[in-house]
Design an enzyme around this catalytic site. Structure first.
Site, PDB file in Angstrom:
ATOM      1  N   ARG A  82     -10.341  -4.845 -34.640  1.00 34.12           N
ATOM      2  CA  ARG A  82      -9.847  -3.554 -35.118  1.00 34.12           C
ATOM      3  C   ARG A  82      -9.486  -3.659 -36.592  1.00 34.12           C
ATOM      4  NH1 ARG A  82     -11.974  -1.887 -31.386  1.00 34.12           N
ATOM      5  NH2 ARG A  82     -11.196  -0.630 -29.618  1.00 34.12           N
ATOM      6  N   GLU A 117     -11.845   3.221 -41.446  1.00 35.59           N
ATOM      7  CA  GLU A 117     -13.267   3.438 -41.179  1.00 35.59           C
ATOM      8  C   GLU A 117     -13.574   4.816 -40.620  1.00 35.59           C
ATOM      9  OE1 GLU A 117     -14.450   1.886 -36.841  1.00 35.59           O
ATOM     10  OE2 GLU A 117     -13.812   0.257 -38.142  1.00 35.59           O
ATOM     11  N   HIS A 173     -19.402  -1.383 -37.716  1.00 37.24           N
ATOM     12  CA  HIS A 173     -18.854  -1.363 -36.354  1.00 37.24           C
ATOM     13  C   HIS A 173     -19.987  -1.449 -35.322  1.00 37.24           C
ATOM     14  CE1 HIS A 173     -14.999  -0.102 -34.118  1.00 37.24           C
ATOM     15  NE2 HIS A 173     -15.795  -0.723 -33.266  1.00 37.24           N
TER      16      HIS A 173
END
Length: 504
Positions: free
Chosen positions: A406, A435, A467
């Protein structure tokens, strides 16, 4: 005074002066000190209130908990309980607990039986019906759904068919439609009863886009959808009873509010831990062996070697894994395959990690000793900004930092500072603290306004991916099948904790 306030209310102001005069005669003034409870959730409600000054606060109890969730406030010239008294609500019990807000509240109260006695007058009755018709028309889900399609969300209007379970999938990209559509079709072909109708929108869930879900039974969310308290309240008003997360993380979901409003949440607890662990290693090797730079040079026919491409052996180095759940455990297995010295940190020690030779130590020991550090922890209050400015001096100079978990585990300002001071020899990131504004979107033709992100993108010691650590065929198959299974379980009558993959 009550008569003057009636002229200012949204709906009752439309009644005739004669009708409002009679209503005002029924109303008794109440001066409430802060915290005074007017009515408790679940108790009979046959009084409506008209606020003069201050506010009333509506709150829901969280099941199996002493906590409450504030829903909204009712301010001057607004009413509470009117639809109960007028007979529009489905039942005669209070949906929420109503208390006097900060600084107290002055309001007027009218008893339901006395108000309904007024409505025996045919003229008053006709006026009330006219007002209630407008209330229902404004609040109807069909109108709200029309508003959502008018916004360009791409959502289809749909008919109310009780044998169809309607799902709105937010934050949709091509891989979502390409993989969910055939799986839903397969489910509907094999299912004898309930069918699932899934619509897709590229919009992310937020307080502003929650209204798009009007008329849907469930919503399907991803990692950057914001299901905060306000968004969930709107989803509840729109009739949504389930949130199906197509991911494992739910740090952007206000679970307590969902629980208070009776919305079930299910997730995909694990899809492919191997995918994330293997991607972490891919980032390590790309950062360490300068794969991106070497590839770019070779494509330009530059086959020379110099110190800018120099890496290190991982064999024999000290590698720290912070977070040894399922993904962290698999990563530890791969790290041991390099012949590295494995150090681990977790509040819950994993016996399998110990069995493979991993040594559990403090976080400070990892900072001091390790040449490579992997962040594999969930984002919780105690883990937020694990990497921060106050601990930079503890790190071994030249350490390689990898984060596939994360973005919030790293204070970006501290990361930029550590890179500028040479504390970090290299950084591999699949996630980024901010993000949600950029990831899963094409910004190639637009200016990025995040200065820290720009600095990271321009640093040749940083390798960043969008990601995608989870993004393998096996993982996507698992995400889709588990999400459909969660929807099927809800359709079968399971609720809350009864759902196998329940969050609430």
């Amino acid at each position: 005074m009550a008569r003057e306030i009636l002229d200012k209310t949204q709906w009752l102001s439309q009644l005739s002066s004669e009708f409002k005069d009679e209503i005002a005669k029924l109303m008794s003034p109440l001066d409430l000190v802060e915290g005074t409870i007017l009515i408790r959730e679940g108790t009979p409600q046959d009084t409506f209130y008209l606020v003069d000054s201050g506010v009333l606060v509506r709150a829901k109890n969280v099941p199996d908990s002493a906590e409450t969730i504030d829903l909204d406030t009712i301010g001057p010239a607004a009413t509470s309980g009117f639809l109960h008294v007028a007979g529009v609500e489905d039942d005669d019990v209070a949906f929420a607990t109503i208390t006097a807000g900060k600084g107290g509240c002055r309001c007027y109260a009218a008893k339901g039986d006395e108000f309904r006695a007024l409505c025996v007058n045919p003229t008053f009755s006709a006026q009330l019906i006219s007002v209630l018709t407008k209330v229902v028309r404004t609040a109807t889900k069909v109108v709200r759904a029309t508003v959502s399609t008018g916004s360009g969300s791409g959502v289809d209007l749909h008919t109310s068919n009780s044998s169809v379970f309607k799902v709105l999938c937010y934050d949709t990209t091509q891989w979502v439609t390409d993989n969910f559509t055939p799986q839903i079709e397969k489910y509907n072909d094999n299912e004898g009863g309930m069918n699932i109708k899934m619509d897709f929108t590229q919009d992310r869930l937020s307080e502003g886009t929650a209204k798009f879900a009007a008329g849907y039974d469930a919503v399907c969310l991803f990692v950057n959808d914001t299901a905060d308290s306000n968004a969930i309240r709107i989803l509840s008003l729109c009739g949504v009873k389930m949130i199906a997360m197509r991911c494992a993380g739910f740090d952007r979901v206000d679970v307590q509010t969902a629980k208070a409003l009776g919305i079930s949440i299910a997730r995909v607890p694990a899809y492919s831990p191997y995918a994330v662990a293997e991607h972490a290693i891919a980032l390590l090797m790309s950062v360490n062996r300068k794969i991106a730079q070497a590839n770019q040079r070779v494509k330009m026919a530059d086959f020379t070697l110099d110190s800018s491409l120099l890496g290190i052996d991982i064999h024999g180095k000290n590698v720290g894994v912070m977070g040894t759940g399922k993904i962290g455990q698999i990563l530890c297995t791969i790290v041991k395959g390099f012949g590295a010295n494995l150090y681990a940190y977790d509040v819950f020690e994993n016996e399998d990690v110990k069995a493979m030779g991993g040594q559990y130590v403090s976080s400070d020991t990892i900072y001091e000793k390790c040449d490579v550090i992997f962040l594999m922890m969930p984002l919780l209050a105690p883990t937020k900004h694990t990497i921060n400015k106050t601990m930079l001096h503890k790190l071994k100079k030249g350490v390689i930092l990898i984060n596939t978990s994360r973005g919030g585990l790293i204070d970006t300002g501290a990361l930029v500072e550590g890179l500028s001071k040479g504390i970090f020899g290299g950084v591999g990131l699949d996630v980024y603290e901010n993000e949600s504004d950029y990831f899963f979107q094409d910004w190639s033709a637009k200016a990025i306004n995040d200065n820290q992100l720009v600095q990271l993108l321009g640093n040749n010691r940083v390798v960043m991916t969008p990601h995608q650590a989870f993004f393998t065929k096996e993982a996507i198959d698992k995400i889709v099948s588990t999400t459909v299974e969660n929807l099927d379980n809800f359709c079968s009558g399971l609720r809350g904790g009864e759902l196998p993959n329940s969050i609430c």
